[in-house]
Design a protein around this motif. Structure first.
Motif, mmCIF file in Angstrom:
data_model
loop_
_atom_site.group_PDB
_atom_site.id
_atom_site.type_symbol
_atom_site.label_atom_id
_atom_site.label_comp_id
_atom_site.label_asym_id
_atom_site.label_seq_id
_atom_site.Cartn_x
_atom_site.Cartn_y
_atom_site.Cartn_z
ATOM 1 N N LYS A 4 0.839 -1.201 0.000
ATOM 2 C CA LYS A 4 0.000 0.000 0.000
ATOM 3 C C LYS A 4 0.874 1.251 0.000
ATOM 4 N N ALA A 6 0.724 5.284 0.210
ATOM 5 C CA ALA A 6 -0.135 6.454 0.443
ATOM 6 C C ALA A 6 0.486 7.653 -0.251
ATOM 7 N N TYR A 19 -1.336 10.984 -9.370
ATOM 8 C CA TYR A 19 -2.234 9.857 -9.095
ATOM 9 C C TYR A 19 -2.880 9.362 -10.382
ATOM 10 N N GLU A 39 -11.702 9.618 -0.248
ATOM 11 C CA GLU A 39 -10.437 8.901 -0.307
ATOM 12 C C GLU A 39 -10.503 8.021 -1.531
ATOM 13 N N LYS A 40 -9.443 8.048 -2.294
ATOM 14 C CA LYS A 40 -9.469 7.244 -3.502
ATOM 15 C C LYS A 40 -8.354 6.215 -3.484
ATOM 16 N N GLU A 41 -8.694 5.040 -3.952
ATOM 17 C CA GLU A 41 -7.707 3.969 -4.031
ATOM 18 C C GLU A 41 -7.693 3.406 -5.424
ATOM 19 N N ILE A 51 -1.197 -1.002 -4.371
ATOM 20 C CA ILE A 51 -2.383 -0.159 -4.287
ATOM 21 C C ILE A 51 -1.959 1.267 -3.914
ATOM 22 N N MET A 53 -3.048 4.910 -2.631
ATOM 23 C CA MET A 53 -4.118 5.550 -1.881
ATOM 24 C C MET A 53 -3.897 7.063 -1.952
ATOM 25 N N ASP A 54 -4.888 7.761 -2.466
ATOM 26 C CA ASP A 54 -4.746 9.211 -2.642
ATOM 27 C C ASP A 54 -5.310 9.932 -1.414
ATOM 28 N N TYR A 74 -6.210 7.980 8.439
ATOM 29 C CA TYR A 74 -5.854 6.942 7.482
ATOM 30 C C TYR A 74 -4.469 6.382 7.787
ATOM 31 N N LYS A 78 -4.683 2.638 8.798
ATOM 32 C CA LYS A 78 -4.376 1.723 7.689
ATOM 33 C C LYS A 78 -2.882 1.462 7.543
ATOM 34 N N PRO A 80 -0.061 2.585 5.871
ATOM 35 C CA PRO A 80 0.474 2.253 4.551
ATOM 36 C C PRO A 80 1.916 1.758 4.684
#
Lengths: 865, 73
Positions: A4, A6, A19, A39-41, A51, A53-54, A74, A78, A80
Motif C-alpha cells: 500500500k 499512500a 495519481y 479517499e481514492k484507491e 495499491i 491511496m490518494d 488513514y 491503515k 500504509p
C-alpha cells in the motif's frame, strides 16, 4: 502480498496529476465519500499488486481541518507500507513542512520532487543528493504533468516498502528532543500502529484528539501537563508553536544547504497574469466576463443544446444521427406552415363560392389527377385570403363566420396558442363567454397571413419531410422501452410504471448529465489553472458580509441554470460552515426548471407583466442574503472560527487528462444518485399518482391517492392563500422536477398537451387564485425544498442525513413564511384585508430574528490578544 | 506595536509574534508564518481586503482581521 502506497502532499503540488498518471482512471477499486473529500484507491498501472491511496491535499497533520483529520486517521489506522510524498520543488520550504511530519510517523517516505521544470526556469538549483542526505530518505525528481520519473519513483517506493527503511533525522533541537523523550516515557506501554515518537510529539503539542484516544490516567496526565508547562516557560510560547517553529528552522537549514537560489528576480509568467487578473480596476470586470463565459457555455449554448438532446432525444421520441433533428424540425415546421396556407386559401375559395371538394379529393389520393388540381388553381386565380386580425376575428365570432374563424384559429395555433377549449365552446350551442373572451384576449397580436394564388401554388409544392432523409433516426429510450414492453405483453401498470414513473422521472434528471459534465469541465479548468483561488480573493470582502465565502458566488451563478450542478460546485469551498450554508441557499435562485412556473403565474394572473420574472430573482437573492446573515448566527454554524488563510497557487496550464477525470468523477457521482434516491422517489410519486386508495389503477390523476393526499395537505397551504388541492398536488409533484408543477395543473384541470407556460388553463387558474395568492404560490414553489435531483445533490454534498433534513426543513419553512407574509400583506394592501394579521406576524418574525442576534452576540467570546 | 494589517503593500517585514491562539494560530504557522519569517506584502484585493503576501517563496492571502494577529517589525 499487496503493497500500500499512500500519496501525500500539499494542495496544488501536482499530487492528483501524479495519481491519475500512475493509476489509469478506469481502475478504481474504491471510492468512498468522506466528510468533505473522497479517499481514492487504485491499483498501480505497472504492478497490480501495488495499491495507491490518494490522501486529500493537506498542509499539515494538525487536527484542524477535516482533510487533515482524514489523512492522519488513514495513516494511523491503515498504516500504509510507504508514503510517497509529492513535494512542489518551486515551493519547497512550505512543502517540506508536511514532510517533516510524515517522516515522524516512522513509515518509510519517498519524496517525488515535482515541478522541476519551473524550478529550472526560475534559475534555482536543487542539490538532490544533499537533500536526500539531510532528510535521510530517497528524493526523485519527477514531472507529473509530463510523466517523467513516475515509474522510477514508484519502483523506489516499492523497494522502500520492502526494505522498511525509515528516516532517522533529528528535526528538533536537543532541548526539545529531551522534552519529547520525557513525553515518550508516558506512553511507553502503549502499542501503536505507527511510531511512538509521532504520538509523543502530538501529545506534547497538546493535541486533544490524540490525547483523548490514548486514555492516559490522571497521574500521567498531570506529568504531561508539567512537561508542557515547563517547556512553555522555557521557550515563552505554547508547545504547538514551539514545534512548528522548530520544524521551520530545520527546513530553513535544509533549504539553505540544498537549494541555490537563482539571481533572477524577473517577473514570472504567473506574476504577469496575476498583475492583470487581480488588478484593482480590471479584476471585477474580468471576473464577470469569465463567469459569463462559464454560464454561457454550460447553461445557455452548448449546455442547453445537449440538455435538449438528452431530454427530447435520448429520453424523448428520438434523435437523428448525425445531429440533424433541428433541420428536420425546421422542415416539419415549414411543411405545417404550407398546410396552413393551403387551408386558409381553401376557406377563402369556399367563401367566394368555389367548390373545393374535387380538389381535396385529389390531394388525398394516392396518385392525384394533376389536371383537376390545375383546374382548381386556374379557377382561383383571383382569389385572395385577406389577412384577419384580432378585430376582424372578433367580428367574425359575433357573426359566427366560421370560415374566417377557422382561418384565424389555425393561425393562432401555428403561433402556439392553444385553441381546443375555444373551438369546443364556439361550436357549442351556449358558448361560455368567458372562455371566448379570454381566447380573444390571448390572440390580440395574431394576424392570419395573406394568401394569394401564387403563395397557394408555392405551398402546394412543399412536401412532407421524411425523417429518414435526415440521417439515421435513433429512437429514444422511452420509445424503445415501450416497444420492448409491448413485445413481452407487459400489463398496463407495468408499462406505466416503467415509462411514466421511472423513465419519465429518472430521465428528467439524467437529462442534466451532459450539462453537468460541461460545467464541471469548465470549473475544473478554473480550479486547475489557479483562477478559483483568485475568485475567492477578489470577492471575499462582499460575501463575508453575508456570512458566505468568496467562492459562494459560483454555485449561485451556476444555480440559475440548474441547482444540481450549482450545489455540486460548492465543493470548492473549503470551510465546512460556508459550504453548508452555500449548499442550503443555492437553490433559492430560480433555476431553469422554475422558469415555466414563473411564466405560468406571470401569464395567467399578471398579464405577463415585466416585473414578475425579475422579482423572482430578487426574491431568491434576498433569501440567500437573509439566510447568510441569520443562519451564520446559529450555534450550528459557529463551530470553529473560519480563518481565511488561503494559498494563491501559481497559474499554470491544466493537465487535460486530469480535467476529464475530474469531470467524469463528479458526473458519475450524480448519475449514481439518480439511480438510487431519485429512482425510488419517482416510483413513489408515480404510485401515488396512478392508484387510488383501493389500489386500483386510475385513468385520471384527479381520482388518485396523490389527489387524496393533496386534499389532506391542502389546509396546510390555506394560510398562504392557495389551499385548493390542485395547487397542493402540483407543489408535491414539483419535487420530482419543478417544471412538473405546470404539467400537473394541466392534468388536474383535465387539459391535455399543456404548453410550457400552461396557457390552456389560464382562465381556470384565474378563478382559483387572486394575484396575491398566485404570487404567494409562486414564492413558495421557488423557495421550498428543491426537486429530488437537487435534494440528492444536497445529500451527497452534505454527506450527512441530518444536515440534509435540516436544509430541506429550513428551505420549506422559509418558503412558507415568505409566502405567508406575501399573502397577508398583499391581501391587506390590495384586497382590503385586515392589517392586524400581517403586522403581528411581521413583529413576531422580527422579534425572532432579534432573539437569534442577541443570543448569538452573548455567546461570542471576544478574542483577546 | 505594528501588526501585519498596517503594513503598506510593497513593504517587507519580519514576524515578531503571533498573538492569537488555537486553530487560527496553528493554521497561520502551518502556512509558514513563524517567528522571524520575512513577509513581503504584495497587494490588496480590489475591494481592499484580503491582502496578498509572499511568504517562504509562495503567495498567501489573509484577511485583514486575521493579519491583525501577526505582530511584525
Amino acid at each position: 502480498m499487496n503493497i500500500k502506497i499512500a500519496l501525500a502532499g500539499n494542495p496544488n503540488c501536482g499530487k492528483t496529476t501524479l495519481y491519475n498518471a500512475i493509476t489509469g482512471s478506469t481502475e478504481y477499486v474504491g471510492n468512498r465519500p468522506g466528510v468533505t473529500v473522497e479517499e481514492k484507491e487504485a491499483k498501480l498501472k505497472w504492478n497490480k499488486e501495488v495499491i495507491i491511496m490518494d490522501l486529500p491535499g493537506i498542509y499539515s497533520l494538525s487536527p484542524y481541518t477535516s482533510e487533515e483529520v482524514i489523512s492522519r486517521e488513514y495513516i494511523i489506522e491503515k498504516t500504509p507500507d510507504v508514503i510517497l510524498n509529492v513535494v512542489d520543488g518551486s515551493n519547497i520550504e512550505r512543502n517540506l513542512y508536511l514532510t517533516t511530519q510524515l517522516i515522524e510517523t516512522g513509515i518509510p517516505v519517498v519524496i517525488g520532487l515535482n515541478m522541476m521544470d519551473i524550478v529550472n526556469k526560475s534559475g534555482d538549483v536543487i542539490d538532490i543528493s544533499k537533500l536526500e542526505k539531510t532528510l535521510d530518505c530517497p528524493v526523485i525528481p519527477i514531472s507529473a504533468l509530463k510523466g517523467t520519473g513516475l515509474k522510477e519513483v514508484c519502483e523506489k517506493a516499492v523497494k522502500m516498502a520492502e526494505s522498511k527503511k525509515t528516516s532517522n533525522i533529528k528535526i528538533f533541537s536537543n532541548k526539545i528532543e529531551n522534552y519529547i523523550s520525557q513525553t515518550k516515557e508516558l506512553i511507553k506501554d502503549i502499542d501503536f500502529t505507527i511510531s511512538k515518537k509521532w504520538f509523543a510529539v502530538k501529545i506534547f503539542e497538546n493535541d486533544e484528539e490524540i490525547i483523548k484516544t490514548l486514555n492516559l490516567n490522571n497521574n500521567k496526565k498531570s506529568i504531561l501537563d508539567n512537561i508542557i508547562s515547563s517547556a512553555e516557560k522555557d521557550f515563552d510560547d505554547d508547545t504547538e508553536s514551539i514545534i512548528t517553529n522548530e520544524r521551520y528552522t530545520f527546513i530553513e537549514k535544509t533549504v539553505a544547504s540544498a537549494v541555490k537560489k537563482g539571481s533572477k528576480e524577473k517577473l514570472s509568467f504567473s506574476d504577469k497574469i496575476d498583475k492583470i487578473v487581480t488588478n484593482r480596476i480590471a479584476a471585477l470586470p474580468i471576473f464577470a466576463v469569465v463567469m459569463f463565459i462559464v454560464y454561457y457555455i454550460s447553461v445557455t449554448s452548448i449546455g442547453s443544446d445537449l440538455t435538449d438532446w438528452a431530454n427530447d432525444g435520448v429520453f424523448g421520441d428520438g434523435w437523428h444521427l448525425p445531429f440533424t433533428t433541428e433541420k428536420y424540425n425546421e422542415s416539419v415546421e415549414n411543411f405545417e406552415n404550407a398546410q396552413l396556407k393551403i387551408d386558409t386559401f381553401k376557406s377563402a375559395a369556399l367563401e367566394n363560392g368555389i367548390d373545393t371538394e374535387a380538389f381535396e379529393e385529389q390531394m388525398e389520393a394516392e396518385e392525384p389527377d394533376i389536371s383537376v388540381i390545375n383546374e382548381f388553381i386556374e379557377k382561383t386565380k383571383y382569389i385572395k385570403a385577406e389577412p384577419i386580425d384580432n378585430n376582424a376575428f372578433t367580428t367574425a365570432v359575433k357573426e359566427k363566420d366560421f370560415p374566417k374563424i377557422n382561418i384565424f384559429v389555425a393561425a393562432a395555433e401555428a403561433n402556439e396558442i392553444p385553441a381546443d377549449v375555444f373551438k369546443e365552446e364556439i361550436e357549442s350551442e351556449n358558448p361560455n363567454q368567458e372562455i371566448i373572451n379570454s381566447f380573444i384576449a390571448d390572440t390580440k397580436d395574431i394576424v392570419s397571413e395573406e394568401v394569394d394564388n401564387f403563395a397557394f401554388v408555392e405551398a402546394l409544392e412543399i412536401e412532407e419531410p421524411n425523417p429518414e432523409e435526415f440521417g439515421i433516426w435513433v429512437p429514444g429510450i422511452p420509445v424503445l422501452a415501450e416497444s420492448a414492453l409491448d413485445s413481452i405483453n407487459a400489463s398496463e401498470w407495468v408499462k406505466s410504471l416503467v415509462l411514466d414513473g421511472i423513465i419519465g422521472g429518472v430521465g428528467a434528471v439524467l437529462g442534466f448529465v451532459p450539462q453537468i459534465l460541461i460545467l464541471f469541465f469548465l470549473l475544473a479548468i478554473l480550479e486547475d489553472c489557479g483562477y478559483m483561488a483568485r475568485i475567492a480573493f477578489i470577492l471575499d470582502r462582499i460575501f463575508r458580509k453575508f456570512g458566505l465565502s468568496g467562492k459562494s458566488f459560483i454555485p449561485v451563478i451556476v444555480g440559475t441554470g440548474c441547482g444540481v450542478p450549482g450545489i455540486m460546485a460548492s465543493r470548492t469551498i473549503e470551510n465546512n460552515n460556508d459550504r453548508r450554508l452555500t449548499i442550503m441557499t443555492t437553490t433559492f435562485i430560480p433555476c431553469g426548471a422554475k422558469l415555466p412556473i414563473i411564466a405560468l403565474i406571470a401569464g395567467a394572473l399578471f398579464k405577463n407583466a415585466g416585473w414578475v420574472a425579475p422579482s423572482a430573482y430578487f426574491l431568491g437573492i434576498f433569501a440567500i442574503i437573509f439566510s447568510g446573515i441569520v443562519l451564520k448566527r446559529l450555534q450550528a454554524f459557529k463551530g470553529d472560527p473560519a480563518p481565511f488563510v488561503m494559498e494563491l497557487p501559481a497559474y499554470h496550464f491544466p493537465a487535460v487528462k486530469g480535467l476529464f477525470i475530474h469531470m467524469w468523477d463528479k458526473g458519475k457521482a450524480f448519475i449514481k444518485k439518480a439511480g438510487t434516491i431519485i429512482f425510488l422517489a419517482c416510483a413513489v410519486i408515480w404510485f401515488l399518482q396512478s392508484f387510488n386508495l383501493n389500489l386500483e389503477m386510475v385513468e385520471n390523476a384527479e381520482d388518485s391517492m396523490l389527489a387524496s393526499l393533496g386534499k389532506i395537505i391542502a389546509p396546510l397551504f390555506k394560510p398562504l392563500g392557495f389551499g385548493n388541492w390542485e395547487a397542493s398536488v402540483a407543489t408535491v409533484t414539483g419535487l420530482v422536477a419543478k417544471e412538473n408543477v405546470v404539467g400537473t395543473f394541466g392534468v388536474l384541470y383535465g387539459v391535455e398537451d399543456v404548453a410550457e407556460n400552461g396557457v390552456e388553463y389560464w382562465a381556470m387558474l384565474r378563478e382559483a387564485f387572486t394575484p396575491v395568492t398566485a404570487y404567494a404560490f409562486l414564492a413558495f414553489n421557488l423557495l421550498c425544498a428543491p426537486c429530488f435531483a437537487a435534494i440528492g445533490a444536497i445529500r451527497r454534498e452534505m454527506a450527512s442525513f441530518k444536515w440534509t433534513v435540516f436544509a430541506i426543513i429550513y428551505q420549506t419553512l422559509l418558503a412558507y413564511v415568505a409566502a405567508l407574509l406575501i399573502n397577508l400583506w398583499g391581501t391587506a394592501i390590495w384586497l382590503n384585508g385586515s392589517f392586524a394579521a400581517p403586522i403581528i406576524l411581521t413583529i413576531i418574525i422580527i422579534g425572532f430574528i432579534l432573539f437569534i442576534f442577541i443570543n448569538s452576540s452573548k455567546k461570542t467570546v471576544p478574542i483577546t490578544a | 506595536m505594528k501588526t501585519l494589517k498596517d503594513v503598506k503593500s510593497g513593504d517587507n517585514v519580519i514576524v515578531e509574534k503571533i498573538s492569537c491562539t488555537g486553530s487560527l494560530k496553528r493554521r497561520i504557522m502551518d502556512m509558514g508564518i513563524t517567528k522571524g519569517t520575512n513577509i513581503y506584502v504584495r497587494k490588496l484585493a480590489p475591494l481592499g481586503d484580503p491582502i496578498e503576501l509572499t511568504v517562504r517563496g509562495y503567495e498567501l492571502s489573509l484577511r485583514k482581521s486575521d493579519a491583525e494577529n501577526i505582530i511584525v517589525k
